[in-house]
Design a protein around this motif. Structure first.
Motif, PDB file in Angstrom:
ATOM      1  N   ALA A  35    -108.357  13.459 -44.647  1.00 39.09           N
ATOM      2  CA  ALA A  35    -108.888  12.435 -45.547  1.00 39.09           C
ATOM      3  C   ALA A  35    -109.290  13.006 -46.905  1.00 39.09           C
ATOM      4  O   ALA A  35    -109.716  12.255 -47.782  1.00 39.09           O
ATOM      5  CB  ALA A  35    -110.070  11.725 -44.903  1.00 39.09           C
ATOM      6  N   LYS A  36    -109.146  14.334 -47.076  1.00 38.09           N
ATOM      7  CA  LYS A  36    -109.386  14.941 -48.382  1.00 38.09           C
ATOM      8  C   LYS A  36    -108.124  14.909 -49.250  1.00 38.09           C
ATOM      9  O   LYS A  36    -108.131  15.399 -50.377  1.00 38.09           O
ATOM     10  CB  LYS A  36    -109.869  16.393 -48.223  1.00 38.09           C
ATOM     11  N   LEU A  37    -107.048  14.353 -48.726  1.00 38.50           N
ATOM     12  CA  LEU A  37    -105.820  14.188 -49.510  1.00 38.50           C
ATOM     13  C   LEU A  37    -105.796  12.801 -50.131  1.00 38.50           C
ATOM     14  O   LEU A  37    -106.327  11.844 -49.572  1.00 38.50           O
ATOM     15  CB  LEU A  37    -104.593  14.359 -48.616  1.00 38.50           C
ATOM     16  N   VAL A  38    -105.183  12.694 -51.308  1.00 35.98           N
ATOM     17  CA  VAL A  38    -104.965  11.407 -51.962  1.00 35.98           C
ATOM     18  C   VAL A  38    -103.516  11.349 -52.433  1.00 35.98           C
ATOM     19  O   VAL A  38    -102.884  12.379 -52.664  1.00 35.98           O
ATOM     20  CB  VAL A  38    -105.934  11.183 -53.150  1.00 35.98           C
ATOM     21  N   PHE A  39    -103.012  10.141 -52.559  1.00 32.11           N
ATOM     22  CA  PHE A  39    -101.612   9.961 -52.952  1.00 32.11           C
ATOM     23  C   PHE A  39    -101.433  10.192 -54.445  1.00 32.11           C
ATOM     24  O   PHE A  39    -102.091   9.556 -55.273  1.00 32.11           O
ATOM     25  CB  PHE A  39    -101.139   8.555 -52.597  1.00 32.11           C
ATOM     26  N   GLY A  40    -100.544  11.121 -54.781  1.00 32.69           N
ATOM     27  CA  GLY A  40    -100.146  11.355 -56.168  1.00 32.69           C
ATOM     28  C   GLY A  40     -98.685  11.712 -56.196  1.00 32.69           C
ATOM     29  O   GLY A  40     -98.231  12.563 -55.424  1.00 32.69           O
TER      30      GLY A  40
END
Length: 277
Positions: free
Chosen positions: A225-230
């Motif tokens: 959950a420390k990842l974000v979409f880029g």
């Protein structure tokens, strides 16, 4: 705004009305809201100026969110500019190829101002191609963008939301992943074909492993959950965003992530920061 995918990393690289419309249409079909980044590049080619970013985001308010690019150069920046950006309507800031390392003393007031304004910060970390500016300025480049330079910033400004663009690429991916586990306010995207296409689900599982033996199932690992979409997409290349979405979803499926975690990664986390929902 209903729950949508949020792409935190899109470049406005060309002033072309047709290309802009095509990108907006592609994003709309994919249900994606894009954080749009422009800004001049000191010593290299320019993107569309920050002020134009604001205009475009007003033209496509359901598709684009304005992020300002801030040049961290060899003179002390004015933190008042950060407050001006916020007052004008920018929702986040992008930093890349600083003259000194990201955590240099002269840059710290900029981050303090961003924390006061509640602006998330996107930092390029990792690889950067050589260019015409290199013989002119003769400064370190990759060393300045090592993810470890974000450690001081994360510690100093705990209310800031910080994003490592590219998770350090192949140079510092392990270091970047370990930093995610250390700092509650530090996140990362897997943007760029050098990142999300080069990373398998198995490799991502290894990077996200807890430091202590996990008692919970893989799907309950909180570090995902420390990842974000880029996507690191460009206005002239909307297909990058489409492919990035597919690959992210395939990675998360391969890592057996729950729908809730996937939703946070693909947009809910950033939407919360930007107060989109």
């Amino acid at each position: 705004m209903n729950r949508r995918i949020v792409d935190v990393h899109v470049h406005y690289d060309i002033e072309d009305g047709t290309a802009l419309k095509q990108f907006a249409e592609s994003s709309g079909r994919n249900g994606i809201v894009s954080c749009l980044i422009g800004g001049e590049r000191i010593g290299a080619h320019d993107y569309v100026p920050n002020e134009r970013i604001l205009q475009v985001c007003k033209e496509f308010p359901d598709i684009f969110i304005p992020f300002a690019k801030v040049d961290l150069w060899d003179t002390e920046p004015d933190p008042g500019k950060i407050h001006e950006f916020a007052e004008k309507g920018f929702r986040g800031l992008k930093f890349i190829y600083p003259y000194y390392e990201y955590d240099h003393d002269i840059y710290m007031p900029v981050y303090e101002a961003a924390e006061e304004c509640g602006l998330p910060l996107l930092f390029h970390t990792g690889d950067f191609r050589p260019g015409n500016a290199d013989p002119v300025y003769r400064r370190p480049v990759l060393k300045n963008m090592n993810p470890l330079n974000l450690d001081r910033i994360a510690r100093s400004f705990p209310r800031l939301h910080l994003i490592m663009a590219h998770l350090g690429t192949t140079f510092w991916r392990q270091e970047g992943a370990e930093l995610l586990k250390s700092h509650p306010n530090l996140y990362a995207d897997l943007a760029g074909s050098g990142a999300w296409k080069a990373l398998s689900a198995g490799e991502l599982k290894t990077l996200m492993q807890p430091r202590l033996p996990a008692a919970a199932p893989e799907a309950d690992n909180p570090y995902y959950a420390k990842l974000v979409f880029g996507s690191d997409a460009y206005i002239r290349n909307p297909e990058i965003q489409t492919e990035a979405r597919k690959h992210y979803e395939a990675l998360l499926d391969g890592c057996e992530q729950t729908k809730d975690t996937a939703a946070r990664i693909m947009g809910d986390t950033v939407a919360r920061w930007l107060k989109l929902n």
